[in-house]
Design an enzyme around this catalytic site. Structure first.
Site, PDB file in Angstrom:
ATOM      1  N   TYR A  17       0.839  -1.196   0.000  1.00 46.80           N
ATOM      2  CA  TYR A  17       0.000   0.000   0.000  1.00 46.80           C
ATOM      3  C   TYR A  17       0.880   1.254   0.000  1.00 46.80           C
ATOM      4  O   TYR A  17       0.671   2.184  -0.785  1.00 46.80           O
ATOM      5  CB  TYR A  17      -0.945  -0.026   1.207  1.00 46.80           C
ATOM      6  CG  TYR A  17      -1.712   1.256   1.411  1.00 46.80           C
ATOM      7  CD1 TYR A  17      -2.698   1.647   0.513  1.00 46.80           C
ATOM      8  CD2 TYR A  17      -1.438   2.088   2.489  1.00 46.80           C
ATOM      9  CE1 TYR A  17      -3.393   2.831   0.690  1.00 46.80           C
ATOM     10  CE2 TYR A  17      -2.133   3.268   2.677  1.00 46.80           C
ATOM     11  CZ  TYR A  17      -3.111   3.636   1.774  1.00 46.80           C
ATOM     12  OH  TYR A  17      -3.793   4.818   1.942  1.00 46.80           O
ATOM     13  N   GLU A  39     -11.962   5.439   4.602  1.00 47.68           N
ATOM     14  CA  GLU A  39     -11.635   6.362   5.710  1.00 47.68           C
ATOM     15  C   GLU A  39     -12.796   6.477   6.692  1.00 47.68           C
ATOM     16  O   GLU A  39     -12.594   6.610   7.900  1.00 47.68           O
ATOM     17  CB  GLU A  39     -11.231   7.738   5.184  1.00 47.68           C
ATOM     18  CG  GLU A  39      -9.900   7.774   4.468  1.00 47.68           C
ATOM     19  CD  GLU A  39      -8.678   7.519   5.346  1.00 47.68           C
ATOM     20  OE1 GLU A  39      -8.778   7.514   6.576  1.00 47.68           O
ATOM     21  OE2 GLU A  39      -7.601   7.308   4.759  1.00 47.68           O
ATOM     22  N   TRP A  47      -5.473   1.697  10.356  1.00 47.72           N
ATOM     23  CA  TRP A  47      -5.558   1.582   8.902  1.00 47.72           C
ATOM     24  C   TRP A  47      -5.261   0.144   8.471  1.00 47.72           C
ATOM     25  O   TRP A  47      -5.819  -0.343   7.492  1.00 47.72           O
ATOM     26  CB  TRP A  47      -4.619   2.582   8.230  1.00 47.72           C
ATOM     27  CG  TRP A  47      -4.778   2.610   6.745  1.00 47.72           C
ATOM     28  CD1 TRP A  47      -3.844   2.276   5.819  1.00 47.72           C
ATOM     29  CD2 TRP A  47      -5.939   2.986   5.999  1.00 47.72           C
ATOM     30  NE1 TRP A  47      -4.350   2.421   4.546  1.00 47.72           N
ATOM     31  CE2 TRP A  47      -5.644   2.855   4.630  1.00 47.72           C
ATOM     32  CE3 TRP A  47      -7.223   3.412   6.365  1.00 47.72           C
ATOM     33  CZ2 TRP A  47      -6.559   3.132   3.617  1.00 47.72           C
ATOM     34  CZ3 TRP A  47      -8.135   3.695   5.348  1.00 47.72           C
ATOM     35  CH2 TRP A  47      -7.810   3.547   4.000  1.00 47.72           C
TER      36      TRP A  47
END
Length: 189
Positions: A17, A39, A47
């Protein structure tokens, strides 16, 4: 060995990522909406939790298709609440449906969501020069203004911390530390 931001070390998915997506200027409405959904669900969580569930989110939320999401029935909401592959939070699910509606309204009004979201950085990348990750703030005057405007426009789960993380993710803010190999790479994009 490549020097990376330390937050991505320890996980192959996190590294991928970091190396491919995070901080890369993004202008595709579909992907911008995907990150808005992710989000929203990340609020209060890590995350890495979201990244690990990203494909389950993609399946559960019809490939992040806003047009489909706005039509979700109560049965679909119940199905999502029972889906162990995603974060089962009714407020966040309802916020996603609401945000899909607002996203489509913005597209209709401005021609693209990209036009709307990049206004907050004056349609340019904000490049910071942090030496350490501890210097990176959780919010900024830009994310404060973005949060205020998005709330006014009816979006949900768009507090200033979420907005800042979103701007980092879509490459509107380059917060790779200066000795990370991606810092200069994303500046050239």
């Amino acid at each position: 060995m490549k020097k990376r931001c330390s937050w991505c070390e320890g996980s192959k998915l996190y590294k991928q990522y970091h190396d491919v997506e995070w901080g890369v200027p993004l202008h595709d409405d579909q992907k911008l909406f995907e990150f808005l959904v992710l989000e929203t669900f990340q609020a209060g969580l890590s995350w890495s939790t979201i990244l690990n569930k990203r494909e389950a989110f993609r399946l559960a939320f019809d490939d992040f298709d806003a047009q489909t999401i706005v039509g979700y029935s109560q049965n679909k909401i119940e199905e999502l609440l029972g889906n162990a592959g995603i974060i089962r939070n009714k407020l966040k699910i309802n916020a996603t449906i609401n945000n899909a509606k607002k996203f489509l309204e913005i597209q209709k009004e401005l021609g693209s969501f990209d036009q709307y979201i990049w206004q907050f950085t004056n349609y340019d990348v904000i490049t910071n020069a942090w030496k350490t990750e501890s210097q990176i703030p959780p919010t900024s005057p830009v994310s404060d203004a973005m949060s205020k405007k998005m709330k006014k426009d009816g979006f949900k789960f768009v507090g200033t911390t979420i907005c800042y993380a979103y701007l980092q993710a879509i490459g509107a803010i380059n917060d790779h530390v200066i000795d990370c190999y991606r810092y200069n790479e994303v500046n050239k994009l």
